[in-house]
Design an enzyme around this catalytic site. Structure first.
Site, PDB file in Angstrom:
ATOM      1  N   GLY A   1      14.250  46.328 -44.787  1.00 55.01           N
ATOM      2  CA  GLY A   1      13.944  45.045 -46.032  1.00 55.01           C
ATOM      3  C   GLY A   1      14.633  45.895 -47.103  1.00 55.01           C
TER       4      GLY A   1
ATOM      5  N   CYS B   1      23.679  15.929 -32.944  1.00 52.55           N
ATOM      6  CA  CYS B   1      24.633  16.393 -32.770  1.00 52.55           C
ATOM      7  C   CYS B   1      25.823  15.507 -32.318  1.00 52.55           C
ATOM      8  CB  CYS B   1      25.077  17.876 -32.419  1.00 52.55           C
ATOM      9  SG  CYS B   1      26.809  17.861 -32.282  1.00 52.55           S
TER      10      CYS B   1
ATOM     11  N   CYS C   1      26.892  16.816 -28.561  1.00 48.81           N
ATOM     12  CA  CYS C   1      26.005  17.861 -28.014  1.00 48.81           C
ATOM     13  C   CYS C   1      24.927  16.395 -28.022  1.00 48.81           C
ATOM     14  CB  CYS C   1      26.132  18.862 -27.850  1.00 48.81           C
ATOM     15  SG  CYS C   1      24.959  20.051 -28.525  1.00 48.81           S
TER      16      CYS C   1
ATOM     17  N   CYS D   1      27.414  20.124 -34.328  1.00 47.89           N
ATOM     18  CA  CYS D   1      26.898  21.593 -34.202  1.00 47.89           C
ATOM     19  C   CYS D   1      27.879  22.715 -34.909  1.00 47.89           C
ATOM     20  CB  CYS D   1      26.239  22.010 -33.057  1.00 47.89           C
ATOM     21  SG  CYS D   1      25.476  21.151 -31.884  1.00 47.89           S
TER      22      CYS D   1
ATOM     23  N   CYS E   1      27.026  24.120 -28.626  1.00 48.84           N
ATOM     24  CA  CYS E   1      27.704  23.011 -28.778  1.00 48.84           C
ATOM     25  C   CYS E   1      28.115  22.945 -27.177  1.00 48.84           C
ATOM     26  CB  CYS E   1      28.287  22.636 -29.651  1.00 48.84           C
ATOM     27  SG  CYS E   1      28.762  20.488 -29.783  1.00 48.84           S
TER      28      CYS E   1
END
Lengths: 258, 308, 233
Positions: free
Chosen positions: B45, B254, B257, B279, B285
């Site tokens: 980080g 979606c 899909c 997606c 997808c």
């Protein structure tokens, strides 16, 4: 009396190259009292305040605090993180220009709440409640909590800066010309507020000012500085009404209505 | 669609790019970047400064990510590049071709096949696994910047773990919008030590960063910063007790899909205001559509064909 | 007789004016004086003799050149001339009351609050302090409509009564009164003298200056002539 101070300053000195900022300053501050540091521009009063508030590193001396828990802490040897934590919790620093002491890009509420969040407050509702309470204490309409500081007048900005400092319940607040740059009527309101807060909260304050009238009204004790050194200190009214040092006499005599 | 890697069949051909060092950057630069990466991995980080180089594309197009990728890529890697979750956008295609040419690596659109994934905006929906590296292109690495313009001060805040200001930002969000409205670049706390900008991924992907088995590397070319989240590192999204962190939810699955619980993009389908949600992760997808086609026949071949 | 509450011993005061080349003005020389509880001593002498200066010294407002100013605070005798500032401030809070001829207050603070504040500082809790403030202001016949206003715009006489109310509301055991009736009409002056007698009868030690002879006679147990004190040196 066995009363102990909460701040004990000894021999604090700070030079800028060969020029003396402040030299060999001693000062004790007790809980609940306001001490004024007066002098003209260049007298070293602001240098001293910046040393006390951690904005400047003194060349020599000791700045000892006695806070919650009753143990003495040497400010100058504390780690930077501990120092900064103290400055956000048990200490406060009110700058002459409120714009230097506020975050102008965030709302009044966030300005007040920042210290709480800095020490881990994570409940939005309670942070906001505290902000409302403090805005009211410094006489800012709670309805303005979501306004930005730049939408406020100079006097309101200064009161907001005070609220931002006091929200964490500090024991000692440093103030650099807190009434400077304000209209006389606005000054009066601020003085009244400061006096009341100091009384109600048992807050100690060190106020740097060139205005002897402000010193007389707010501070029971006073320190006169010149050329970086303390030339006289004692009861504010005694120093103003019966000054001993030539410089204090000159200063007191130069005031229209001290 | 043609996979550029398929054109590079002979391994010897991989290193025959006269005029350029392998993977474009000279070895000194790569070592410098790797040193920064090692430090970044060691201090999760933390933003490590690095001497970002001029790259053959403008800032904002992924110069930081490309330098990181160039420094870790090897001939055995398989590279996937996504932009907004899609493998077929200009930026993604360009970068993929770039590395196919200068590093001679295999490229792929399949998350599962990739060893190295460079991304702008998204973490793939397909869960990552150990051994994979996800390289983020980062425009603004400093999460505190908007509130504190001084670099000296933000560095000190990170050093001392002073993150009250970050809460101030969230406070302002709730105050203005009645909720934490930050929906991308949502600040996270890494291993309870450094606050980090996921920049500019949607907050939807924040939970995927938490304890991910993959190594996550972040490169900011213009700002000259590198940071990292090593595998299995804790990543916590900042929030308030009474306004807890939550990811976006979509009303519909979606349109292609049928997946739900994935990040969807809005697609305008015509000039009459017609739209659909699909997606954002094109690979995911397509896999789902193909799987559905295998098992029960394509449900919406026309729509899938449209997107492909 | 009971022990004195205020003792001045060999008190001298001079002012050095540095701006005038260090010229020294001698105002008081070797003054000694005692005031006992329940006693009102009135200072006498022509103007310029240092009567006000003496009160200011006793209050710590002026700094003595030589001598002691012993103030009884419970079992302790504190020398105002040499005590640290915070000790003097503590005396001023609960022991030493001083009525000057000027009212100096924070602007914008209401009259009632100014008076009650003094009582709170002297140790009265908030409700009792307010009750005492109201009683003092009523006694001094300050119209109630003025109580919520800051005294800045009041007449001289009204301001003076606020000043007096403040001191008497705090109920100090030692009172220093510098011409408390100066700007008051006869009726109001009589009310003030009433307060002074009341305080004395409750055991306060009072050192006072009055510009008018009748008022002085009305409350004085004894006079102390500063010009005589000076000649006696």
């Amino acid at each position: 009396m066995t009363e102990q101070p909460i701040l004990r300053v000894r021999g604090v000195s700070k030079s800028y190259g060969r020029r003396i900022g402040c030299a060999d300053v001693d000062l004790d501050v007790y809980a609940g009292e306001v001490v004024a540091v007066v002098g003209e521009s260049g007298s070293g009063k602001t240098t001293l305040l910046n040393c006390l508030g951690g904005n400047l590193e003194p060349d020599a001396g000791s700045i000892a605090y006695r806070f919650t828990g009753d143990d003495w802490q040497e400010f100058l040897t504390l780690s930077e993180s501990r120092r900064r934590l103290l400055m956000r919790t048990e200490l406060g620093f009110v700058r002459q220009n409120p714009r230097d002491g506020l975050r102008l890009r965030v709302t009044a509420g966030a300005n007040v709440g920042e210290r709480l969040m800095a020490v881990g407050a994570r409940h939005y509702g309670r942070i906001r409640e505290a902000a409302v309470e403090w805005l009211e204490r410094v006489e800012i309409d709670a309805g303005r909590i979501d306004d930005f500081p730049l939408a406020f007048s100079g006097g309101m900005q200064q009161r907001l800066q005070i609220a931002r400092n006091l929200v964490s319940g500090p024991k000692l607040v440093y103030m650099d010309e807190p009434t400077g740059g304000l209209d006389v009527s606005v000054q009066a309101r601020l003085l009244d507020l400061l006096r009341r807060l100091a009384d109600d909260l048992g807050l100690a304050a060190v106020i740097v000012t060139h205005d002897l009238g402000v010193a007389r009204l707010l501070a029971e004790r006073m320190m006169v500085m010149r050329g970086g050194r303390v030339v006289e200190s004692g009861l504010t009214d005694q120093l103003l009404d019966d000054p001993q040092h030539p410089y204090t006499q000159l200063l007191a005599a130069s005031v229209l209505t001290p | 669609m043609t996979n550029p890697a398929e054109r590079v069949t002979n391994p010897a051909e991989r290193v025959t790019n006269p005029g350029y060092n392998y993977a474009y950057l000279d070895e000194q630069t790569k070592r410098m970047v790797r040193r920064a990466l090692l430090k970044a991995v060691a201090v999760p980080g933390y933003q490590v400064p690095f001497a970002s180089r001029e790259m053959p594309l403008p800032y904002g197009w992924g110069t930081g990510g490309i330098q990181v990728t160039a420094s870790v890529i090897g001939p055995d890697d398989t590279l996937k590049v996504i932009d907004q979750g899609a493998d077929d956008t200009t930026n993604a295609v360009s970068i993929r071709q770039f590395f196919a040419r200068v590093a001679g690596v295999r490229t792929t659109e399949r998350t599962a096949e990739a060893t190295l994934i460079q991304t702008r905006h998204r973490v793939p929906e397909t869960p990552l696994r150990e051994g994979q590296i996800l390289v983020y292109q980062v425009p603004l690495p400093e999460p505190l910047r908007k509130l504190e313009p001084r670099e000296t001060e933000t560095r000190r805040m990170h050093a001392l773990s002073e993150y009250g200001l970050m809460s101030v930002k969230l406070y302002e969000d709730v105050t203005r919008h009645g909720r934490i409205a930050t929906s991308y670049d949502y600040p996270v706390m890494v291993e309870e030590r450094y606050v980090m900008a996921p920049s500019p991924t949607p907050k939807f992907d924040n939970p995927k960063m938490h304890r991910s088995p993959a190594l996550q590397l972040f490169g900011a070319g213009r700002e000259k910063r590198i940071y990292a989240v090593p595998p299995y590192t804790r990543v916590r999204s900042l929030d308030f007790d009474d306004y807890p962190f939550e990811v976006q939810e979509f009303d519909t699955p979606c349109a292609l899909c049928g997946s739900s619980g994935v990040y969807l993009d809005e697609i305008i389908t015509d000039d009459q205001g017609g739209k659909m949600f699909v997606c954002s992760d094109t690979d995911f997808c397509a896999q789902r559509v193909a799987a559905a086609g295998d098992s029960q026949g394509a449900r919406d071949p026309q729509g899938a064909g449209g997107l492909q | 007789m009971n022990a004195p509450a205020l003792v001045l011993e060999g008190l001298s005061k001079s002012f050095t004016l540095h701006e005038r080349g260090g010229v020294e003005l001698r105002v008081l020389d070797d003054v000694s004086l005692e005031v006992r509880p329940g006693e009102c001593v009135v200072l006498q002498g022509p103007s310029g003799m240092g009567k006000s200066t003496l009160l200011r010294l006793a209050y710590g407002n002026y700094k003595a050149r030589t001598g002691r100013i012993l103030v009884r605070d419970g079992d302790e005798l504190v020398d105002v001339a040499s005590a640290p500032p915070r000790r003097v401030l503590a005396l001023r809070r609960g022991t030493l009351g001083y009525v000057s001829q000027f009212l100096r207050v924070i602007p914008r603070t209401s009259t009632l609050e100014i008076v009650a504040h003094a009582a709170r500082r002297a140790g009265f809790d908030a409700p009792r302090a307010e009750a005492r403030a109201r009683a003092a202001l009523s006694h001094l016949a300050l119209p109630e409509r003025l109580w919520e206003l800051p005294p800045a715009t009041f007449s001289g006489g009204e301001q003076q009564r606020v000043n007096i109310a403040r001191t008497f509301a705090a109920d100090y055991p030692i009172l220093l009164l510098d011409e408390p009736t100066a700007s008051l009409d006869a009726a109001n002056a009589a009310r003030v003298l009433d307060l002074v007698r009341g305080a004395r009868d409750r055991g306060a030690a009072i050192l006072a200056i009055f510009h008018d002879r009748d008022a002085a006679v009305a409350v004085a147990d004894r006079f102390f002539d500063l010009s005589a004190a000076r000649q006696a040196v």
